[in-house]
Structures are given as C-alpha cells and as structure tokens.
Enzyme design. Structure first.
Site, PDB file in Angstrom:
ATOM      1  N   PRO A  87       0.499   5.854  -0.026  1.00  0.00           N
ATOM      2  CA  PRO A  87      -0.435   6.886   0.422  1.00  0.00           C
ATOM      3  C   PRO A  87      -1.578   7.127  -0.577  1.00  0.00           C
ATOM      4  O   PRO A  87      -2.692   7.399  -0.176  1.00  0.00           O
ATOM      5  CB  PRO A  87       0.453   8.124   0.559  1.00  0.00           C
ATOM      6  CG  PRO A  87       1.818   7.564   0.849  1.00  0.00           C
ATOM      7  CD  PRO A  87       1.898   6.284   0.092  1.00  0.00           C
TER       8      PRO A  87
ATOM      9  N   GLU B 260     -15.714  -5.002  -0.343  1.00  0.00           N
ATOM     10  CA  GLU B 260     -16.322  -4.576  -1.616  1.00  0.00           C
ATOM     11  C   GLU B 260     -15.630  -5.324  -2.755  1.00  0.00           C
ATOM     12  O   GLU B 260     -16.274  -5.845  -3.671  1.00  0.00           O
ATOM     13  CB  GLU B 260     -16.146  -3.053  -1.823  1.00  0.00           C
ATOM     14  CG  GLU B 260     -17.016  -2.170  -0.928  1.00  0.00           C
ATOM     15  CD  GLU B 260     -16.503  -2.069   0.507  1.00  0.00           C
ATOM     16  OE1 GLU B 260     -15.323  -2.412   0.744  1.00  0.00           O
ATOM     17  OE2 GLU B 260     -17.276  -1.650   1.386  1.00  0.00           O
TER      18      GLU B 260
ATOM     19  N   THR C 280       0.819  -1.214   0.000  1.00  0.00           N
ATOM     20  CA  THR C 280       0.000   0.000   0.000  1.00  0.00           C
ATOM     21  C   THR C 280       0.855   1.266   0.000  1.00  0.00           C
ATOM     22  O   THR C 280       1.903   1.313   0.644  1.00  0.00           O
ATOM     23  CB  THR C 280      -0.911  -0.016   1.244  1.00  0.00           C
ATOM     24  OG1 THR C 280      -1.651  -1.232   1.241  1.00  0.00           O
ATOM     25  CG2 THR C 280      -1.870   1.156   1.254  1.00  0.00           C
TER      26      THR C 280
ATOM     27  N   ILE D   5       2.118  -0.190   6.869  1.00  0.00           N
ATOM     28  CA  ILE D   5       2.826  -1.467   6.791  1.00  0.00           C
ATOM     29  C   ILE D   5       2.946  -2.101   8.183  1.00  0.00           C
ATOM     30  O   ILE D   5       3.606  -1.574   9.077  1.00  0.00           O
ATOM     31  CB  ILE D   5       4.215  -1.307   6.125  1.00  0.00           C
ATOM     32  CG1 ILE D   5       4.065  -0.571   4.780  1.00  0.00           C
ATOM     33  CG2 ILE D   5       4.908  -2.656   5.958  1.00  0.00           C
ATOM     34  CD1 ILE D   5       3.036  -1.137   3.815  1.00  0.00           C
TER      35      ILE D   5
ATOM     36  N   GLN E  26     -36.575 -13.081  25.102  1.00  0.00           N
ATOM     37  CA  GLN E  26     -36.490 -13.584  23.732  1.00  0.00           C
ATOM     38  C   GLN E  26     -35.615 -12.683  22.832  1.00  0.00           C
ATOM     39  O   GLN E  26     -34.910 -13.174  21.944  1.00  0.00           O
ATOM     40  CB  GLN E  26     -37.895 -13.712  23.139  1.00  0.00           C
ATOM     41  CG  GLN E  26     -37.913 -14.631  21.947  1.00  0.00           C
ATOM     42  CD  GLN E  26     -39.313 -14.814  21.401  1.00  0.00           C
ATOM     43  OE1 GLN E  26     -40.039 -13.839  21.175  1.00  0.00           O
ATOM     44  NE2 GLN E  26     -39.689 -16.054  21.182  1.00  0.00           N
TER      45      GLN E  26
ATOM     46  N   GLU F 202      -6.343  -6.925   3.431  1.00  0.00           N
ATOM     47  CA  GLU F 202      -6.126  -8.017   2.453  1.00  0.00           C
ATOM     48  C   GLU F 202      -7.206  -8.013   1.371  1.00  0.00           C
ATOM     49  O   GLU F 202      -7.688  -9.068   0.957  1.00  0.00           O
ATOM     50  CB  GLU F 202      -6.107  -9.395   3.138  1.00  0.00           C
ATOM     51  CG  GLU F 202      -5.304  -9.529   4.402  1.00  0.00           C
ATOM     52  CD  GLU F 202      -3.809  -9.405   4.204  1.00  0.00           C
ATOM     53  OE1 GLU F 202      -3.373  -9.390   3.043  1.00  0.00           O
ATOM     54  OE2 GLU F 202      -3.090  -9.300   5.207  1.00  0.00           O
TER      55      GLU F 202
ATOM     56  N   GLY G 107     -25.060  -4.242  27.405  1.00  0.00           N
ATOM     57  CA  GLY G 107     -25.608  -2.965  27.857  1.00  0.00           C
ATOM     58  C   GLY G 107     -24.492  -1.954  28.077  1.00  0.00           C
ATOM     59  O   GLY G 107     -23.519  -1.911  27.313  1.00  0.00           O
ATOM     60  N   GLY G 108     -24.601  -1.164  29.127  1.00  0.00           N
ATOM     61  CA  GLY G 108     -23.617  -0.113  29.405  1.00  0.00           C
ATOM     62  C   GLY G 108     -22.222  -0.670  29.602  1.00  0.00           C
ATOM     63  O   GLY G 108     -21.219  -0.038  29.208  1.00  0.00           O
TER      64      GLY G 108
HETATM   65  C1  LIG Z   1      -4.257  -1.590  10.443  1.00  0.00           C
HETATM   66  C2  LIG Z   1      -3.911  -1.765   9.006  1.00  0.00           C
HETATM   67  C3  LIG Z   1      -2.872  -2.609   8.657  1.00  0.00           C
HETATM   68  C4  LIG Z   1      -2.499  -2.724   7.312  1.00  0.00           C
HETATM   69  N1  LIG Z   1      -1.403  -3.507   6.989  1.00  0.00           N
HETATM   70  C5  LIG Z   1      -0.933  -3.457   5.721  1.00  0.00           C
HETATM   71  C6  LIG Z   1       0.302  -4.109   5.390  1.00  0.00           C
HETATM   72  O1  LIG Z   1       0.943  -4.757   6.230  1.00  0.00           O
HETATM   73  N2  LIG Z   1       0.765  -4.004   4.121  1.00  0.00           N
HETATM   74  C7  LIG Z   1       0.102  -3.300   3.145  1.00  0.00           C
HETATM   75  O2  LIG Z   1       0.588  -3.237   2.031  1.00  0.00           O
HETATM   76  N3  LIG Z   1      -1.068  -2.672   3.423  1.00  0.00           N
HETATM   77  C8  LIG Z   1      -1.601  -2.724   4.678  1.00  0.00           C
HETATM   78  N4  LIG Z   1      -2.770  -2.076   4.984  1.00  0.00           N
HETATM   79  C9  LIG Z   1      -3.457  -1.327   3.937  1.00  0.00           C
HETATM   80  C10 LIG Z   1      -4.728  -2.013   3.445  1.00  0.00           C
HETATM   81  O3  LIG Z   1      -4.396  -3.173   2.754  1.00  0.00           O
HETATM   82  C11 LIG Z   1      -5.480  -0.988   2.600  1.00  0.00           C
HETATM   83  O4  LIG Z   1      -5.969   0.010   3.480  1.00  0.00           O
HETATM   84  C12 LIG Z   1      -6.623  -1.626   1.841  1.00  0.00           C
HETATM   85  O5  LIG Z   1      -6.114  -2.458   0.821  1.00  0.00           O
HETATM   86  C13 LIG Z   1      -7.553  -0.595   1.203  1.00  0.00           C
HETATM   87  O6  LIG Z   1      -6.827   0.338   0.469  1.00  0.00           O
HETATM   88  P1  LIG Z   1      -7.047   1.895   0.703  1.00  0.00           P
HETATM   89  O7  LIG Z   1      -6.998   2.146   2.171  1.00  0.00           O
HETATM   90  O8  LIG Z   1      -6.100   2.621  -0.166  1.00  0.00           O
HETATM   91  O9  LIG Z   1      -8.536   2.167   0.247  1.00  0.00           O
HETATM   92  P2  LIG Z   1      -8.982   2.554  -1.249  1.00  0.00           P
HETATM   93  O10 LIG Z   1      -8.386   1.642  -2.229  1.00  0.00           O
HETATM   94  O11 LIG Z   1      -8.781   4.011  -1.443  1.00  0.00           O
HETATM   95  O12 LIG Z   1     -10.555   2.265  -1.143  1.00  0.00           O
HETATM   96  C14 LIG Z   1     -11.492   3.171  -0.550  1.00  0.00           C
HETATM   97  C15 LIG Z   1     -12.880   2.584  -0.668  1.00  0.00           C
HETATM   98  O13 LIG Z   1     -13.239   2.418  -2.050  1.00  0.00           O
HETATM   99  C16 LIG Z   1     -13.588   1.059  -2.299  1.00  0.00           C
HETATM  100  N5  LIG Z   1     -13.135   0.698  -3.643  1.00  0.00           N
HETATM  101  C17 LIG Z   1     -11.904   0.890  -4.180  1.00  0.00           C
HETATM  102  N6  LIG Z   1     -11.874   0.445  -5.435  1.00  0.00           N
HETATM  103  C18 LIG Z   1     -13.096  -0.062  -5.708  1.00  0.00           C
HETATM  104  C19 LIG Z   1     -13.702  -0.685  -6.843  1.00  0.00           C
HETATM  105  N7  LIG Z   1     -13.011  -0.945  -7.980  1.00  0.00           N
HETATM  106  N8  LIG Z   1     -14.991  -1.076  -6.755  1.00  0.00           N
HETATM  107  C20 LIG Z   1     -15.695  -0.869  -5.614  1.00  0.00           C
HETATM  108  N9  LIG Z   1     -15.189  -0.292  -4.513  1.00  0.00           N
HETATM  109  C21 LIG Z   1     -13.912   0.104  -4.558  1.00  0.00           C
HETATM  110  C22 LIG Z   1     -12.882   0.258  -1.223  1.00  0.00           C
HETATM  111  O14 LIG Z   1     -13.513  -1.003  -1.015  1.00  0.00           O
HETATM  112  C23 LIG Z   1     -13.019   1.188  -0.035  1.00  0.00           C
HETATM  113  O15 LIG Z   1     -14.307   1.048   0.508  1.00  0.00           O
HETATM  114  C24 LIG Z   1      -3.210  -2.008   6.308  1.00  0.00           C
HETATM  115  C25 LIG Z   1      -4.288  -1.183   6.668  1.00  0.00           C
HETATM  116  C26 LIG Z   1      -4.641  -1.053   7.998  1.00  0.00           C
HETATM  117  C27 LIG Z   1      -5.782  -0.133   8.346  1.00  0.00           C
END
Ligand SMILES: Cc1cc2nc3c(=O)[nH]c(=O)nc-3n(C[C@H](O)[C@H](O)[C@H](O)COP(=O)(O)OP(=O)(O)OC[C@H]3O[C@@H](n4cnc5c(N)ncnc54)[C@H](O)[C@@H]3O)c2cc1C
Length: 386
Positions: free
Chosen positions: A129, A370, A127, A158, A282, A366, A342-343
C-alpha cells in the site's frame, strides 16, 4: 532439418494454435466477459490445455520451452484480442522465470512442472500500500523460526490474487542493512493459514482478471521456499523476473496499438461524411499514417529487445525503450482510434472504448514509464562516458 529450423517450425505451430484459440475461444466472448468483469474460467481451461501456463518453462520441467521472443509474439496476439488474459499468464510466468533463473534445482523440480500445467497458478507480489516503485521500502517482514519463516505484511494490486494459489513474494529479512536491497528476500508463497485475500480491487479497465490485496498474518512458510536458498537476494530475483515482465508489457503495447489501428482502418472506410469515407479527409489520413508508423516502430523495438532477452544478455536498456515506446504508442493509438470513431468511440458497443481503458495500465505496470526513462538515460550515459 537443422535444429534451428526445427525450433522455428515448432514455434510457428504454437503461434498458429494461439491464433486459432483466440479466434474461436476468446474473440466471440471477450466483450461480454470484460463488461461483466467475469473471470474467464473456460478460457483459462483452454489456456491450460494449450500449455500456455508453461510456455517459457524449459521442456525438461514440463513446459513448452519457448524463447522469450516467441512469448512476446503470443502476448502481442492475445492483447490485440483481449489484454486481460495476457495478465493471467504473465505474472504467473514471471514467477516461473524467477524460479527457473534464480531458484535451486530442488525448487525447479518441485515447482516448475506444476506451474507448467497450470495446476499451481499465481503471480508476483511486490507492491505494498505504501510503495510500488520504491520496492526497497517494503515493510512485509519474514522472521526466521527454525526451518520456517513467519511473515507479516500486506501486498496490494496483486494480479491473480484471488484465483491464483502461489505467489513470488518479496519481503524484508533484514530491516537495517545497507544497501537496503540486501535486506530483501523472495519466497514462493502458497496459500494457507495466515495468507488471506482481504479485498478485490475495482478498476477502470483490465477487467476479468482479478487484482487483489493480500494479507500475511503470522503466515508460516518453509525455509525451503526461499528462492535460491539464500537471504538478501530478493531484489535481484525480482529484477530478473521484471525483465520478462517488461517485455510482456511492451508486447501488450504493440497488441493494443495494432488493434486500435485495425479498428480505425476499418471504421474510416465504412464511415462517410461530406460524401466520402472519412479516411479521404486529410485530417484522418494523417492520424492513420502516424498510427501505423507507431505500430511498426513498436514491434521492431520489441523484437530487438526480445532477441537480447533470448540471448540472456543484460537488456534493461533495450527492454526499457521497447516498453516505453510501445506502451505510449498504445495510449496514443487508442485515443486516436476513439477520435476517428467520433461519438461511437464513446459507446460501449465498439471495441475502442476497451482499448482506451486498458492502454493506460501499460504505462504504469512493471515499472512506470517515468522510471523507464530514468533507466534508459542512466544506461545511455554509462555506455557513453567521456
Ligand atoms: C491493474 C494493476 C495490476 C498490477 N499488478 C501487480 C502485480 O501483479 N504485482 C505487483 O507487485 N504489483 C502490481 N501492480 C502495481 C504496480 O506495479 C504499481 O502500481 C507500480 O509499480 C507503481 O507503483 P505505485 O502505484 O506505488 O506508484 P508510486 O511508486 O507511488 O509512483 C507514483 C508516481 O511517481 C512516479 N515516481 C516514483 N518514483 C519516482 C522517481 N524516482 N523518479 C520519477 N518519478 C517517480 C511514478 O512514475 C508515478 O508516476 C499492479 C497495478 C495495477 C494498477
């Protein structure tokens, strides 16, 4: 004893030792370590002793050689006690899986024994920014320079970024080629000059494990660390690793969903309102029934997917369904468990608040849910042409 019976017995012994480790070394300390956001050094040391850093690495390279299905059971157990520590081994094992499946023999011999002991620990750096889902849009670039490459770029989120020392790093080696995935390559990048951690990222949950931003500034890496020895296969290598990663996240979902169920079952028998334990109302009983059904269904889906991974088959359909269902079950069960408390569900003294904070990560990591739905639907149509 047949070979199959011997393997089953060996794997049962490993699972027993994981259970003992969790009860003795993890459960008593998890809440404090998590609330303090402290990296669990002692727990990591025990995980090394147990061989967990090498649990799916083949025995010939020093690992335990467990099947992915047994690994999934380990991750379910760990996540039911404290999910963060599953992340300490998961991305490390994705990197190991990538080297095992797509590395050269020289790379397997060089890296896997050290990965297996935990002497070299690390993770997966995909990933950036500006992109997570659309990995083909990455900008980190590796330029060939003799028998080295020079890498520039930034990776974010990461896992193990601070405490790890080596990462499976996805880069571009060709910015213009179409299809875009042919311009990607994957390296095993060990920390050194030009490779720095720029910040630790603060999170609402999944504490204890470090998530960091990594910066590569004219970082020189030997060409020998290009996984598979050939440029252009980065996305293929990453996808190979993500299959194991998704199975892991699905298993974490089962762990969280079942921990939420256990807490709810206990509390609903202790707490009384209107003269009776709340499970006799229930409205609460119906919640419990839905929760237990989701746990069982999730576990079966994970077992089904894990068996396909064991067989080495293409299994994005099975793993996708398991990941989707089990992680949504985790989110739903954590919320229902909170309501049942609850609380007190909102108090930091009960485990449920941690489950509630940890579960949402699973629908993102991972491959978001979506994207899982898109993959599942695509494969469904491919498998059922008219
Ligand atoms: C705690 C944590 C640990 C992590 N660890 C790692 C790691 O070790 N290594 C690593 O590489 N990454 C890591 N990540 C990153 C993670 O894999 C990404 O955040 C994730 O893949 C989503 O990418 P993004 O945040 O850029 O969201 P985006 O890709 O910007 O997506 C934003 C939204 O748009 C939706 N979206 C995007 N494209 C489509 C499409 N074509 N159709 C429909 N919906 C779509 C997504 O589902 C999401 O809801 C980690 C993230 C967190 C929060």
């Amino acid at each position: 004893m047949s070979a199959t019976a011997e393997r089953d017995e060996y794997e049962r012994l490993v699972l027993d030792s994981v259970d003992r480790f969790l009860e003795k070394d993890v459960r008593p300390y998890a809440m404090k370590l998590e609330h303090d956001d402290t990296y669990p050094e002692d727990i990591v040391a025990r995980m090394k002793e147990l061989g967990l850093f090498g649990c799916i690495i083949p025995q010939e390279y020093g690992g335990l050689g467990l099947r992915p299905s047994t690994y999934a059971k380990i991750i379910e157990r760990i996540s039911a006690v404290w999910m963060s520590i599953s992340g300490i081994i998961n991305s490390h094992l994705i990197m190991s899986f990538i080297v095992t499946k797509t590395g050269t023999e020289e790379q397997r011999k060089r890296f896997l024994p050290k990965f297996a002991t935990g002497e070299i620990r690390g993770g997966l750096a995909l990933t950036e920014p500006d992109c997570g889902t659309d990995l083909q849009a990455i900008r980190t670039f590796a330029k060939k320079d003799g028998d080295h490459y020079v890498i520039n770029g930034t990776k974010t989120w990461i896992s193990n970024g601070i405490h790890g020392s080596a990462f499976a790093l996805l880069v571009k080696t060709d910015k213009d080629i179409e299809p875009r995935h042919k311009g990607t390559s994957l390296f095993i990048a060990e920390k050194g000059p030009g490779f720095t951690v720029s910040k630790k990222l603060e999170k609402i949950g999944y504490k204890g494990i470090d998530s960091a931003e990594l910066v590569f500034d004219d970082y020189r890496i030997p060409a020998a660390n290009l996984v598979g020895g050939v440029e252009g296969r980065g996305m293929t290598c990453a996808i190979t690793g993500l299959e194991l990663g998704r199975l892991n996240v699905a298993a974490r979902g089962v762990g969280i969903a079942s921990a939420a169920l256990d807490e709810a079952v206990k509390y609903s028998q202790q707490r009384k309102t209107f003269g009776k334990p709340i499970h006799q109302h229930q409205a609460i009983a119906l919640k419990l029934a839905d929760m237990v059904t989701k746990v069982h269904a999730s576990r079966l889906l994970v077992e089904h997917a894990a068996a396909a991974v064991d067989r080495g088959e293409r299994c994005d359909f099975e793993v996708g369904m398991a990941k989707l269902f089990a992680t949504e079950a985790a989110v739903e069960n954590a919320l229902e468990c909170m309501r049942i408390h609850g609380g007190y569900g909102y108090s930091k003294e009960f485990i449920v608040e941690r489950l509630y904070r940890d579960a949402p990560l699973l629908v993102i990591g991972e491959g978001t849910n979506e994207i899982q739905r898109i993959v599942i639907a695509k494969r469904l149509i491919e498998n059922n042409p008219i």
